[in-house]
Write an enzyme that holds these catalytic residues in place. Sequence first.
Site, PDB file in Angstrom:
ATOM      1  N   GLY A   1      12.920 -32.140  31.332  1.00  0.00           N
ATOM      2  CA  GLY A   1      13.958 -31.111  31.438  1.00  0.00           C
ATOM      3  C   GLY A   1      14.164 -30.647  32.866  1.00  0.00           C
ATOM      4  O   GLY A   1      15.306 -30.454  33.321  1.00  0.00           O
TER       5      GLY A   1
ATOM      6  N   VAL B   1       2.389 -34.912  25.417  1.00  0.00           N
ATOM      7  CA  VAL B   1       1.777 -35.612  26.558  1.00  0.00           C
ATOM      8  C   VAL B   1       2.876 -35.998  27.548  1.00  0.00           C
ATOM      9  O   VAL B   1       3.710 -36.852  27.264  1.00  0.00           O
ATOM     10  CB  VAL B   1       1.012 -36.878  26.097  1.00  0.00           C
ATOM     11  CG1 VAL B   1       0.424 -37.614  27.291  1.00  0.00           C
ATOM     12  CG2 VAL B   1      -0.096 -36.495  25.123  1.00  0.00           C
TER      13      VAL B   1
ATOM     14  N   THR C   1       2.297 -35.060  31.426  1.00  0.00           N
ATOM     15  CA  THR C   1       1.714 -35.190  32.764  1.00  0.00           C
ATOM     16  C   THR C   1       0.217 -35.453  32.725  1.00  0.00           C
ATOM     17  O   THR C   1      -0.430 -35.457  33.767  1.00  0.00           O
ATOM     18  CB  THR C   1       1.957 -33.893  33.567  1.00  0.00           C
ATOM     19  OG1 THR C   1       1.430 -32.799  32.815  1.00  0.00           O
ATOM     20  CG2 THR C   1       3.432 -33.667  33.822  1.00  0.00           C
TER      21      THR C   1
ATOM     22  N   ILE D   1      -0.100 -27.537  27.118  1.00  0.00           N
ATOM     23  CA  ILE D   1      -1.358 -28.252  27.370  1.00  0.00           C
ATOM     24  C   ILE D   1      -1.403 -28.795  28.796  1.00  0.00           C
ATOM     25  O   ILE D   1      -2.287 -28.477  29.583  1.00  0.00           O
ATOM     26  CB  ILE D   1      -1.541 -29.417  26.370  1.00  0.00           C
ATOM     27  CG1 ILE D   1      -1.471 -28.904  24.929  1.00  0.00           C
ATOM     28  CG2 ILE D   1      -2.852 -30.169  26.634  1.00  0.00           C
ATOM     29  CD1 ILE D   1      -2.523 -27.876  24.564  1.00  0.00           C
TER      30      ILE D   1
ATOM     31  N   LYS E   1      -8.214 -25.172  41.212  1.00  0.00           N
ATOM     32  CA  LYS E   1      -9.579 -25.577  41.576  1.00  0.00           C
ATOM     33  C   LYS E   1      -9.580 -26.211  42.967  1.00  0.00           C
ATOM     34  O   LYS E   1     -10.450 -25.966  43.778  1.00  0.00           O
ATOM     35  CB  LYS E   1     -10.101 -26.580  40.534  1.00  0.00           C
ATOM     36  CG  LYS E   1     -11.471 -27.162  40.856  1.00  0.00           C
ATOM     37  CD  LYS E   1     -11.975 -28.033  39.708  1.00  0.00           C
ATOM     38  CE  LYS E   1     -13.182 -28.839  40.108  1.00  0.00           C
ATOM     39  NZ  LYS E   1     -14.332 -28.573  39.226  1.00  0.00           N
TER      40      LYS E   1
ATOM     41  N   HIS F   1      -6.350  20.055  34.612  1.00  0.00           N
ATOM     42  CA  HIS F   1      -7.391  19.493  33.746  1.00  0.00           C
ATOM     43  C   HIS F   1      -6.800  18.977  32.436  1.00  0.00           C
ATOM     44  O   HIS F   1      -7.252  19.326  31.341  1.00  0.00           O
ATOM     45  CB  HIS F   1      -8.488  20.517  33.478  1.00  0.00           C
ATOM     46  CG  HIS F   1      -9.241  20.868  34.728  1.00  0.00           C
ATOM     47  ND1 HIS F   1      -9.971  19.940  35.426  1.00  0.00           N
ATOM     48  CD2 HIS F   1      -9.333  22.023  35.426  1.00  0.00           C
ATOM     49  CE1 HIS F   1     -10.500  20.509  36.488  1.00  0.00           C
ATOM     50  NE2 HIS F   1     -10.112  21.765  36.529  1.00  0.00           N
TER      51      HIS F   1
ATOM     52  N   GLY G   1      -3.268  24.169  42.712  1.00  0.00           N
ATOM     53  CA  GLY G   1      -3.859  22.827  42.769  1.00  0.00           C
ATOM     54  C   GLY G   1      -3.495  21.959  41.581  1.00  0.00           C
ATOM     55  O   GLY G   1      -4.214  21.023  41.243  1.00  0.00           O
TER      56      GLY G   1
ATOM     57  N   GLU H   1      -1.270  19.347  44.123  1.00  0.00           N
ATOM     58  CA  GLU H   1      -1.921  18.060  44.407  1.00  0.00           C
ATOM     59  C   GLU H   1      -0.920  16.910  44.360  1.00  0.00           C
ATOM     60  O   GLU H   1      -0.882  16.062  45.246  1.00  0.00           O
ATOM     61  CB  GLU H   1      -3.017  17.793  43.366  1.00  0.00           C
ATOM     62  CG  GLU H   1      -4.256  18.643  43.532  1.00  0.00           C
ATOM     63  CD  GLU H   1      -5.294  17.974  44.427  1.00  0.00           C
ATOM     64  OE1 GLU H   1      -5.189  16.762  44.640  1.00  0.00           O
ATOM     65  OE2 GLU H   1      -6.177  18.686  44.915  1.00  0.00           O
TER      66      GLU H   1
ATOM     67  N   ASN I   1      -8.132  22.333  19.811  1.00  0.00           N
ATOM     68  CA  ASN I   1      -7.064  22.953  19.015  1.00  0.00           C
ATOM     69  C   ASN I   1      -6.052  23.625  19.916  1.00  0.00           C
ATOM     70  O   ASN I   1      -6.450  24.407  20.772  1.00  0.00           O
ATOM     71  CB  ASN I   1      -7.667  24.005  18.077  1.00  0.00           C
ATOM     72  CG  ASN I   1      -8.495  23.361  16.978  1.00  0.00           C
ATOM     73  OD1 ASN I   1      -8.087  22.362  16.405  1.00  0.00           O
ATOM     74  ND2 ASN I   1      -9.653  23.925  16.689  1.00  0.00           N
TER      75      ASN I   1
ATOM     76  N   ASP J   1      -6.543  33.518   9.418  1.00  0.00           N
ATOM     77  CA  ASP J   1      -6.968  34.315  10.584  1.00  0.00           C
ATOM     78  C   ASP J   1      -6.207  33.971  11.867  1.00  0.00           C
ATOM     79  O   ASP J   1      -5.825  34.865  12.630  1.00  0.00           O
ATOM     80  CB  ASP J   1      -8.494  34.219  10.794  1.00  0.00           C
ATOM     81  CG  ASP J   1      -9.008  32.783  10.883  1.00  0.00           C
ATOM     82  OD1 ASP J   1      -8.194  31.849  10.799  1.00  0.00           O
ATOM     83  OD2 ASP J   1     -10.241  32.616  11.044  1.00  0.00           O
TER      84      ASP J   1
HETATM   85  P1  5GP Z   1      10.480 -29.787  31.096  1.00  0.00           P
HETATM   86  O1  5GP Z   1      11.455 -28.660  30.856  1.00  0.00           O
HETATM   87  O2  5GP Z   1      10.406 -30.183  32.523  1.00  0.00           O
HETATM   88  O3  5GP Z   1      10.719 -30.946  30.180  1.00  0.00           O
HETATM   89  O4  5GP Z   1       9.038 -29.227  30.689  1.00  0.00           O
HETATM   90  C1  5GP Z   1       8.399 -28.302  31.487  1.00  0.00           C
HETATM   91  C2  5GP Z   1       7.215 -27.710  30.753  1.00  0.00           C
HETATM   92  O5  5GP Z   1       6.339 -28.733  30.299  1.00  0.00           O
HETATM   93  C3  5GP Z   1       6.371 -26.809  31.642  1.00  0.00           C
HETATM   94  O6  5GP Z   1       6.279 -25.544  31.002  1.00  0.00           O
HETATM   95  C4  5GP Z   1       5.019 -27.506  31.724  1.00  0.00           C
HETATM   96  O7  5GP Z   1       3.967 -26.560  31.780  1.00  0.00           O
HETATM   97  C5  5GP Z   1       4.990 -28.335  30.479  1.00  0.00           C
HETATM   98  N1  5GP Z   1       4.168 -29.554  30.579  1.00  0.00           N
HETATM   99  C6  5GP Z   1       4.033 -30.370  31.643  1.00  0.00           C
HETATM  100  N2  5GP Z   1       3.223 -31.396  31.312  1.00  0.00           N
HETATM  101  C7  5GP Z   1       2.837 -31.249  30.022  1.00  0.00           C
HETATM  102  C8  5GP Z   1       2.013 -31.985  29.127  1.00  0.00           C
HETATM  103  O8  5GP Z   1       1.449 -33.034  29.448  1.00  0.00           O
HETATM  104  N3  5GP Z   1       1.843 -31.478  27.880  1.00  0.00           N
HETATM  105  C9  5GP Z   1       2.447 -30.324  27.483  1.00  0.00           C
HETATM  106  N4  5GP Z   1       2.246 -29.885  26.233  1.00  0.00           N
HETATM  107  N5  5GP Z   1       3.236 -29.621  28.304  1.00  0.00           N
HETATM  108  C10 5GP Z   1       3.436 -30.061  29.568  1.00  0.00           C
END
Ligand code: 5GP
Length: 521
Positions: free
Chosen positions: A34, A63, A65, A125, A136, A282, A311, A334, A422, A475
């Site tokens: 996209g 799946v 990237t 994912i 990292k 307070h 204050g 304050e 109260n 009361d």
């Molecule tokens: P696009 O709109 O480009 O098709 O998708 C972008 C979205 O795909 C992003 O939010 C990105 O985090 C997510 N994304 C990228 N690689 C993967 C992947 O291998 N698996 C999944 N489930 N989401 C992915």
Amino acid sequence: MIKQALISVSDKTGILDFAKELSALGVNILSTGGTAKLLADNGIKVTEVADYTGFPEMLDGRVKTLHPKVHGGILARRDFPEHVAALAQHQIPLIDMVVVNLYPFQQTIAKEQCSLEDAIENIDIGGPAMLRSSAKNHKDVIVLCDPSDYAGVLAELKAHDGEVGYGTKFALAKKVFAHTAQYDGAITNYFTSLGEDKQHATRSAYPETLNLHFEKVQEMRYGENPHQSAAFYRDTRHVEGALANYKQLQGKELSYNNIADADAAWECVKTFSETACVIIKHANPCGAAIGNNPLEAYSKALQTDPTSAFGGIIAFNQELDGNAAEAVAKQFVEVIIAPSFTEQAKQVFAAKQNVRLLEIPLAHNINLHDFKRVGGGLLVQSPDARNVALSELKVVSKKQPTQQQLQDLMFAWRVAKFVKSNAIVFCGNGMTLGVGAGQMSRVDSARIASIKAQNAGLSLVGSAVASDAFFPFRDGLDVVVDAGATCVVQPGGSMRDQEVIDAADEHGVVMLLTGTRHFRH
Ligand code: 5GP
């Protein structure tokens, strides 16, 4: 000089401009379905990850990237010859920048009709995997998960020959770990909130485990007392108009007690539609009033208890003008809170640099949850958002209220909600006349409220009284009527309601029930 960036974003805000500029800097752009289409449609040169890895996007995008050519290019340590050699052996080019934001999981589950299936498909994912890989390896990879960082990073790239300093890279990585933690927290909260029938996702507002995400606003010199350390955190889900989103125009740093009291002042003053002023000491209002302008509201609020107002924390629900500012500046204060301050008002306080001025936009959103820490645990409840309408009040006395009495009672009731239990609050003419707070017995609160009015030289004859919870005995009522009250509002619901109502009739005063209680501890 960065050479290659991978862009894969669900939220496409700002991505075209950013990618265009990267491309102009000679950066090679890799992208997923996209995102790649959007970039290509807008004339930006882009390589699809599927072409790059030689594997198509599979399993409905589950799946895309997740491939060694992607993660190897991100994770390889540039200063380790073995890593560099491994990449060369497998013909994996380096990826120097990763721009990813995740599937909108939180927005998806916020929808009423969201099924477990919808939620699951919106668990990203590959996105978090890439974010974590790059965070990292942030020493060598620039990672962006927030469109608001695009401009700053671009500016730095341009200013430093396509490089970004370590400080920026570390800050971006830190942001990513916070972001993925929050994302996983949201998934955990969702899963643990599902009822028995998981498919039809009957959700509880209170999941089995609670993952909360707050970011630090500031550390304080000390907490409630000087021997306690303290910090202030803001809910990462921005609550418009909430204290945590204050803008400080001047003054010393806010202390722990300042913040706690400022919150009480702001929440209380926001409940009035008329121009209002609330003075807090307070955590309790020691004066609250409405008026034709901020000056009038303040002057009335101050009269209730000028000694305690010293204050204090003062909040207005309307722009603070020069006139009111001049009056307020005469007392020791304050913190002053208002949706805005006129130039004149700012000038008045320019000479008093210790006074803290907080600007908060007037919005009526409330926190999602109220918390109270107890030994080894946390009590969570929905906030006390209920505001009783005039039409909900039920007259239970023989005597009927006048219009003026109804107005005074409504005012008293609104203030009582913000007084620690109260609570007994005497009011008249749009201002508090005596406030009895935080006593263990209601009759003592009533006595204290009337003594305070006497001390301030205010007459309680013909006043209106609000009690935050029912009178358990007659009361308390006897005390407020003896002091001069002619009308009383209270929730009702006591075993002895009838005894209390009979007492009101015996005294010939008006009594109304709200049916709602406002304990505040
Ligand atoms: P696009 O709109 O480009 O098709 O998708 C972008 C979205 O795909 C992003 O939010 C990105 O985090 C997510 N994304 C990228 N690689 C993967 C992947 O291998 N698996 C999944 N489930 N989401 C992915």
